[in-house]
Design an enzyme around this catalytic site. Structure first.
Site, mmCIF file in Angstrom:
data_model
loop_
_atom_site.group_PDB
_atom_site.id
_atom_site.type_symbol
_atom_site.label_atom_id
_atom_site.label_comp_id
_atom_site.label_asym_id
_atom_site.label_seq_id
_atom_site.Cartn_x
_atom_site.Cartn_y
_atom_site.Cartn_z
ATOM 1 N N SER A 192 0.815 -1.213 0.000
ATOM 2 C CA SER A 192 0.000 0.000 0.000
ATOM 3 C C SER A 192 0.853 1.270 0.000
ATOM 4 C CB SER A 192 -0.936 0.011 1.211
ATOM 5 O OG SER A 192 -0.173 0.134 2.397
ATOM 6 N N CYS B 18 17.502 5.423 -2.985
ATOM 7 C CA CYS B 18 17.270 6.185 -4.212
ATOM 8 C C CYS B 18 18.394 7.184 -4.482
ATOM 9 C CB CYS B 18 15.922 6.894 -4.141
ATOM 10 S SG CYS B 18 15.657 7.891 -2.653
#
Lengths: 339, 339, 339, 339
Positions: free
Chosen positions: D10, D147
């Site tokens: 989610s 990232c």
């Protein structure tokens, strides 16, 4: 009341000068020039001024005599027409880059053309009250520093002048789109400029030379265009001199800035606004300065609104000092949150 | 493999055609024209295509023979050079406004000039598979509807054609900046366009005529430029015919759209995305359609990416139908969240 | 000097009241309450106020006596504690929705709960000097209208009261994220809220009832959340009464607004800012009102900063009227361009 | 077909895994877990997936056996439940920070807690095909780098491994809001996060340790949150070894990256996109790497979409390598322009 004229009043800096001077209790805006828009209402291009003025642009040829002349013209135009402008007013406040650098060779290296009035370079005082307040009181020619340069100078200069840092200063500057002015080039279109992190000057931006000149330190600067209209933030990486710690850095800033009306030291341990954030400075004349110390290195952060403290507001502040008026006059807007 | 050429490939619609066709398994991009950039690499102006193509722009004079010619030229250029383009390819897909309106008088009223090829207006099929799939299978000339028109037609047309609504349709359209194209006018500068809610067409936008023609209803439309690069959303206020309720509206949409590959009915009771939201459609070929019923009125909402379903993607989808290929070919990207 | 207290000063409306009142020459901010942040500095949560105040939040229990009490508390809290607040100050300025609607049944329909002080509804005067200046001069209780309601009322009310429009008013309202307050729900996260066109209230938004009450017209309103922090724009579609043309509409607005300090009529033939644009109103107390006439219909457009004219600024303006001070006091900031 | 399950589906990384895997021709998404949303449709929280899947979240307890298990859970949860997860699938792809650092002491210094499975640190292979392609082919446990770390490693690692740089690497990282996840804290509200330049980690960000480990160089990194949802850009300042010039830097990158499917070398002399720009990478799996040489220094720039190449896309790419599938499978979307 001083009578002021703004040369180049249709640009973004010119518009901001209009906003500030129309609300300034000691100034009457007597003229605003635009070659292209002569005869048009000023609030046609600066819609925020609706209901505040009925002023109409005049062509520059129609200028006569004023107490103060603000030069918000393109770079290289101030130096080319200096003698002319000097006849129009006792006090010149220049917002171009033409008289920011004292050394004509440095000017040529950074601007790509020889300076056309090198003998006049020494006649301008830097329009930065924090470092030149006394000189400004007697100045008839003021040169307002560049927007990113102002933020970086205010972040670095106290430590430099007090001998707390050594070596090269590495500046990472971020800037909004209003600094690019009103010329419609494709790279400034919304579709291209929206959401960017555009590293448009990896090295050698013009403001680099100003920061170096003002701090006496070697400087290398990278400039990135970001998705904001207003706002400049600089991250300056420096090396601390032996024995300098966080407390010394903080004390240095406080020594220089405690009584400054427009510099705030912002360096908190936590919170979303622990370091200078340009978004809350939009429209205000504050330059926020902060830092984080990491062993023998420090990150110095400066933030401001490029059209206010980094342009029109800095110019008005310098004028206030020069004219002996309260320094905050016409510059009281504190900025917004949230925004 | 079909050989395709894109006329006007340096613009935003042209670039999007390149992106989609370079990834299309049945198409070879044989030529991309640009008068201004002839001889330059395509990925110099469309940097997202780096490493995907070595294509170089050619001047339009160097076009020869292709299977499909996509016309992504400025409005009024397609009709002026139609005979010429028709010699270059059997299948023409026109993305200008020139052949969207069947009635030359309506064209003149909305475009401000007489149509230069009125006898050819009837030779184009509307590039909207949802309403013209069968006609498209045999079409040699396809006219892709406008971006805002596509969203509004897909929202209104099912109810109109099924007789569920009466009276005038009031359309409130919002659109991103990429719809303004690559021409560098001051109003499209980032500094001016960022953060806007610019009501640039309070009445009489050109797409109004398309929506009216496609739905058979009288339409009044307001267009507002918003701070997005891509994205169109239309809010269409309609009056329901006697006895029509929410269930009937939903059933009508489902009847028309259940098997459509690129229309989704989005009308939920709650949630941040309960009604069509263009932000999650960026890059995708979906048009989301939703509604809210309020007594005898309904608000019909359509959303899409103006460069994809409202432009290049719609064109590719129509070509797929025309060529007998699977309709989704080359158009599978679903959109992003968050974004 | 009047001593003012702000109840609920950690929210966005509370922060804006602080900004305006700290710069107000006739007001001393004597107290700012926050249950959650009691004991913390005010500029910790409102960083734009750094260097302007040393104020610390107090818990609401520590309030004593003031000249003015501003209620910037959550909806339903003003009505529940009215008797208590009324003991703390002669003048109450309520910024919640509790006393905006005169009819308790309408209140219950739009707010979903019965009103807990229905007999007090009539004791509040609408904090909208444009329509209630005389009543405000003697008022001890002022209820400031909602942000979108203020924009729509100022756009529609002159035409309604002068009988120039008939039928239902259809309002398309767009609003920034600061109107959602400081509560951290997922739909307000930057990643979800950035770039949205969120039709969160297709019908029946609370402000609908206010607009209807103030104009005497039936109103249906749609509200869309947009990617801005501050700013409201309303597009109001109306039907003109027989014989009413553009000149009559313009004359009506001029009749009502020529002498208004904070309403500007903006309706030009061309230009990027031809109709009201909220982006240039950020931080200012102006509500710009404009229009476009289309036969027997008109589009009326209103724009403002929801935290200023649509909230804290409207409250200060109403206080200025009530206290007999110059109406512009503390509200002179004109807004920015570009921004 | 491999059966895959996503644990923590989610969240934003989980949603991006769903988008990529639902379009992946060799993978079937067999399960998506969410403790909070178990029983709800997946497209209720990821609205871009509407019409693409009927999947419903299951609680993590209902997981059984899969070919691949993607761990998109909060940091510290992978290491705590590793033994359990290892029983559910032969191949584990971990997207948390738990197994990125080889040295448990470094882990503890950067994450603030002792590692709970230090003996397992060596069992994971770095999910970065550019540097670990061969190791990945036989790996059963893959740890996807952070990232910002991915962007910086890809920019710095080729020069480091080839001995072209010396001394400390100074990294200036900028990141969008989706990296902060779905938790609703006030600092991530749109009103607070919009328009920011938030220097949230002046020193000591966790990714600093990863970059240092992967390059073998000392690293100091500053992280700034910017007004974007997706997108990471890193500016890495390095010192070149004696005799290294621009040509050598370019040759080094080409040596490493010419055959890489997802790294592009972007270093042009001019143009708005001359250096890596994350905005055109939204949704794509490319990491663009560029540089500018300034005497003995160089600025190395990396850009990517933090949820794709810097997260879910990197994970899928690593899985493709591990499974012996074509490396581009499911990752073909090239990014958009303009956007």
């Amino acid at each position: 009341m001083s009578r002021a004229a703004i040369v180049g009043a249709s640009g973004y800096i010119g518009g901001e000068l209009l906003r500030l001077l129309l609300g300034h209790p000691e100034v009457e805006v007597a003229a605003a020039t635009s070659t292209r828009l002569a005869g048009k209402r000023v609030d046609g291009v600066h819609p925020n001024l609706r209901s505040l003025t009925d002023l109409v642009f005049i062509p520059p040829e129609r200028l006569d005599q004023y107490d103060v002349l603000f030069l918000a013209v393109p770079h290289k135009e101030s130096m080319g027409r200096l003698a002319h402008y000097a006849q129009l007013a006792k006090l010149l406040v220049d917002l171009t880059g033409d008289f920011r650098l004292a050394d004509p060779e440095v000017f040529e290296r950074y601007y790509g053309v020889p300076h056309s009035a090198p003998d006049q370079l020494g006649t301008f005082v830097r329009g930065l009250p924090e470092s030149h307040r006394e000189e400004l009181r007697g100045a008839d020619r003021i040169s307002v520093p560049g927007c990113m340069a102002t933020a970086a100078i205010l972040a670095v200069w106290p430590l430099a002048v007090d001998g707390l840092i050594t070596g090269e200063v590495s500046v990472d500057a971020r800037t909004g789109s209003s600094g690019s002015g009103t010329s419609a080039v494709q790279g400034n279109l919304h579709a291209e400029r929206s959401g960017v992190l555009r590293v448009y000057a990896p090295y050698g931006h013009r403001h680099e030379a100003e920061i170096s000149q003002a701090t006496g330190m070697p400087v290398r600067m990278t400039a990135t265009g970001i998705d904001a209209v207003r706002g400049v933030q600089v991250l300056c990486r420096v090396r601390l001199a032996d024995g300098v710690d966080e407390r010394a850095v903080r004390a240095c800033y406080q020594r220089h800035y405690t009584d400054e009306p427009f510099v705030r030291v912002v360096a908190q341990r936590r919170g979303h606004y622990r370091l200078p954030e340009p978004k809350i400075l939009v429209g205000s004349n504050f330059c926020d300065v902060g830092f984080a110390v990491d062993g023998s290195r420090a990150l110095l952060v400066g933030a401001l609104d490029n059209l206010v403290k980094g342009g029109a507001g800095g110019a008005v502040q310098a004028m206030n000092v020069r004219q002996g008026w309260p320094e905050r006059l016409g510059l009281e807007f504190p900025g917004l949150h949230p925004v």
